[in-house]
Design a protein around this motif. Structure first.
Motif, PDB file in Angstrom:
ATOM      1  N   ALA A   3       0.838  -1.208   0.000  1.00  0.00           N
ATOM      2  CA  ALA A   3       0.000   0.000   0.000  1.00  0.00           C
ATOM      3  C   ALA A   3       0.867   1.250   0.000  1.00  0.00           C
ATOM      4  O   ALA A   3       0.591   2.212  -0.724  1.00  0.00           O
ATOM      5  N   ALA A   4       1.933   1.235   0.780  1.00  0.00           N
ATOM      6  CA  ALA A   4       2.840   2.385   0.826  1.00  0.00           C
ATOM      7  C   ALA A   4       3.527   2.602  -0.519  1.00  0.00           C
ATOM      8  O   ALA A   4       3.711   3.747  -0.959  1.00  0.00           O
ATOM      9  N   ILE A   5       3.875   1.519  -1.195  1.00  0.00           N
ATOM     10  CA  ILE A   5       4.504   1.624  -2.513  1.00  0.00           C
ATOM     11  C   ILE A   5       3.560   2.311  -3.495  1.00  0.00           C
ATOM     12  O   ILE A   5       3.952   3.224  -4.222  1.00  0.00           O
ATOM     13  N   VAL A   6       2.312   1.867  -3.532  1.00  0.00           N
ATOM     14  CA  VAL A   6       1.329   2.462  -4.445  1.00  0.00           C
ATOM     15  C   VAL A   6       1.149   3.938  -4.121  1.00  0.00           C
ATOM     16  O   VAL A   6       1.195   4.793  -5.018  1.00  0.00           O
ATOM     17  N   MET A   7       0.964   4.268  -2.848  1.00  0.00           N
ATOM     18  CA  MET A   7       0.773   5.665  -2.443  1.00  0.00           C
ATOM     19  C   MET A   7       1.967   6.516  -2.845  1.00  0.00           C
ATOM     20  O   MET A   7       1.814   7.612  -3.371  1.00  0.00           O
ATOM     21  N   GLU A   8       3.159   6.015  -2.591  1.00  0.00           N
ATOM     22  CA  GLU A   8       4.368   6.782  -2.906  1.00  0.00           C
ATOM     23  C   GLU A   8       4.504   7.017  -4.411  1.00  0.00           C
ATOM     24  O   GLU A   8       4.809   8.126  -4.844  1.00  0.00           O
ATOM     25  N   GLU A   9       4.287   5.984  -5.196  1.00  0.00           N
ATOM     26  CA  GLU A   9       4.458   6.127  -6.646  1.00  0.00           C
ATOM     27  C   GLU A   9       3.424   7.070  -7.250  1.00  0.00           C
ATOM     28  O   GLU A   9       3.756   7.892  -8.103  1.00  0.00           O
ATOM     29  N   LEU A  10       2.172   6.960  -6.819  1.00  0.00           N
ATOM     30  CA  LEU A  10       1.147   7.848  -7.364  1.00  0.00           C
ATOM     31  C   LEU A  10       1.349   9.276  -6.884  1.00  0.00           C
ATOM     32  O   LEU A  10       1.131  10.228  -7.632  1.00  0.00           O
ATOM     33  N   SER A  11       1.799   9.440  -5.658  1.00  0.00           N
ATOM     34  CA  SER A  11       2.030  10.779  -5.109  1.00  0.00           C
ATOM     35  C   SER A  11       3.272  11.430  -5.702  1.00  0.00           C
ATOM     36  O   SER A  11       3.378  12.655  -5.725  1.00  0.00           O
ATOM     37  N   ARG A  12       4.201  10.640  -6.161  1.00  0.00           N
ATOM     38  CA  ARG A  12       5.456  11.160  -6.705  1.00  0.00           C
ATOM     39  C   ARG A  12       5.228  12.106  -7.876  1.00  0.00           C
ATOM     40  O   ARG A  12       5.939  13.091  -8.034  1.00  0.00           O
TER      41      ARG A  12
ATOM     42  N   ALA B 160       2.238  13.566  -8.505  1.00  0.00           N
ATOM     43  CA  ALA B 160       1.054  14.378  -8.254  1.00  0.00           C
ATOM     44  C   ALA B 160       1.398  15.717  -7.612  1.00  0.00           C
ATOM     45  O   ALA B 160       2.380  15.847  -6.915  1.00  0.00           O
ATOM     46  N   LYS B 161       0.558  16.665  -7.871  1.00  0.00           N
ATOM     47  CA  LYS B 161       0.678  17.956  -7.229  1.00  0.00           C
ATOM     48  C   LYS B 161      -0.071  17.922  -5.907  1.00  0.00           C
ATOM     49  O   LYS B 161      -0.667  16.918  -5.537  1.00  0.00           O
ATOM     50  N   LYS B 162      -0.073  19.015  -5.214  1.00  0.00           N
ATOM     51  CA  LYS B 162      -0.636  19.111  -3.873  1.00  0.00           C
ATOM     52  C   LYS B 162      -2.084  18.614  -3.765  1.00  0.00           C
ATOM     53  O   LYS B 162      -2.407  17.778  -2.934  1.00  0.00           O
ATOM     54  N   GLY B 163      -2.973  19.125  -4.593  1.00  0.00           N
ATOM     55  CA  GLY B 163      -4.380  18.724  -4.532  1.00  0.00           C
ATOM     56  C   GLY B 163      -4.596  17.265  -4.881  1.00  0.00           C
ATOM     57  O   GLY B 163      -5.451  16.597  -4.307  1.00  0.00           O
ATOM     58  N   VAL B 164      -3.811  16.770  -5.818  1.00  0.00           N
ATOM     59  CA  VAL B 164      -3.923  15.374  -6.230  1.00  0.00           C
ATOM     60  C   VAL B 164      -3.521  14.459  -5.080  1.00  0.00           C
ATOM     61  O   VAL B 164      -4.162  13.450  -4.820  1.00  0.00           O
ATOM     62  N   LYS B 165      -2.470  14.830  -4.372  1.00  0.00           N
ATOM     63  CA  LYS B 165      -2.008  14.017  -3.249  1.00  0.00           C
ATOM     64  C   LYS B 165      -3.096  13.904  -2.185  1.00  0.00           C
ATOM     65  O   LYS B 165      -3.309  12.843  -1.611  1.00  0.00           O
ATOM     66  N   SER B 166      -3.775  14.984  -1.944  1.00  0.00           N
ATOM     67  CA  SER B 166      -4.847  14.974  -0.957  1.00  0.00           C
ATOM     68  C   SER B 166      -5.979  14.046  -1.398  1.00  0.00           C
ATOM     69  O   SER B 166      -6.477  13.230  -0.614  1.00  0.00           O
ATOM     70  N   LEU B 167      -6.398  14.153  -2.653  1.00  0.00           N
ATOM     71  CA  LEU B 167      -7.452  13.287  -3.183  1.00  0.00           C
ATOM     72  C   LEU B 167      -7.032  11.821  -3.139  1.00  0.00           C
ATOM     73  O   LEU B 167      -7.777  10.963  -2.679  1.00  0.00           O
ATOM     74  N   LEU B 168      -5.830  11.557  -3.623  1.00  0.00           N
ATOM     75  CA  LEU B 168      -5.354  10.176  -3.673  1.00  0.00           C
ATOM     76  C   LEU B 168      -5.229   9.581  -2.282  1.00  0.00           C
ATOM     77  O   LEU B 168      -5.618   8.439  -2.053  1.00  0.00           O
ATOM     78  N   GLY B 169      -4.698  10.355  -1.362  1.00  0.00           N
ATOM     79  CA  GLY B 169      -4.507   9.849  -0.011  1.00  0.00           C
ATOM     80  C   GLY B 169      -5.802   9.406   0.634  1.00  0.00           C
ATOM     81  O   GLY B 169      -5.888   8.325   1.211  1.00  0.00           O
ATOM     82  N   SER B 170      -6.823  10.219   0.497  1.00  0.00           N
ATOM     83  CA  SER B 170      -8.091   9.855   1.126  1.00  0.00           C
ATOM     84  C   SER B 170      -8.783   8.725   0.375  1.00  0.00           C
ATOM     85  O   SER B 170      -9.391   7.852   0.987  1.00  0.00           O
TER      86      SER B 170
END
Length: 102
Positions: free
Chosen positions: A69-78, A80-90
């Motif tokens: 799960a951490a791998i997926v979050m890190e790769e997608l967030s890498r 992404a911009k600020k707003g995208v990270k917030s959407l993806l995280g939740s």
């Protein structure tokens, strides 16, 4: 600390990185501006089981371990911009048992 992923984690990393670079990176500014993910991207993420990463498969989640799960979050967030990270995280970490992801 050096991370040496097992074969399963390497496959997850490669898949998430490819998705992030080909699907999210080109539209990251648009997503950030509108604070929403296009339906086509959501559908692709759904096919890849990127929602409910640690939710049991019995409830429609991906059933991944914490490292995956951490791998997926890190790769997608890498990419992404600020707003995208917030959407993806939740969205990615959503773990309500009454929600079906499939």
């Amino acid at each position: 600390m050096q991370f040496n992923p097992c074969m399963e984690h390497k496959l997850i990393l490669d898949s998430a990185r490819h998705f992030a670079e080909t699907e999210l990176a080109p539209i990251a500014a648009e997503i950030d501006k509108n604070a929403t993910l296009p339906l086509a991207v959501i559908e692709k993420m759904k096919q890849l089981n990127y929602f409910g990463l640690q939710v049991s498969r019995d409830f429609g989640g991906a059933g991944l371990d914490s490292v995956s799960a951490a791998i997926v979050m890190e790769e997608l967030s890498r990419v992404a911009k600020k707003g995208v990270k917030s959407l993806l995280g939740s969205w990615l970490m959503l773990e309500h048992a009454d929600v079906r992801f499939s």
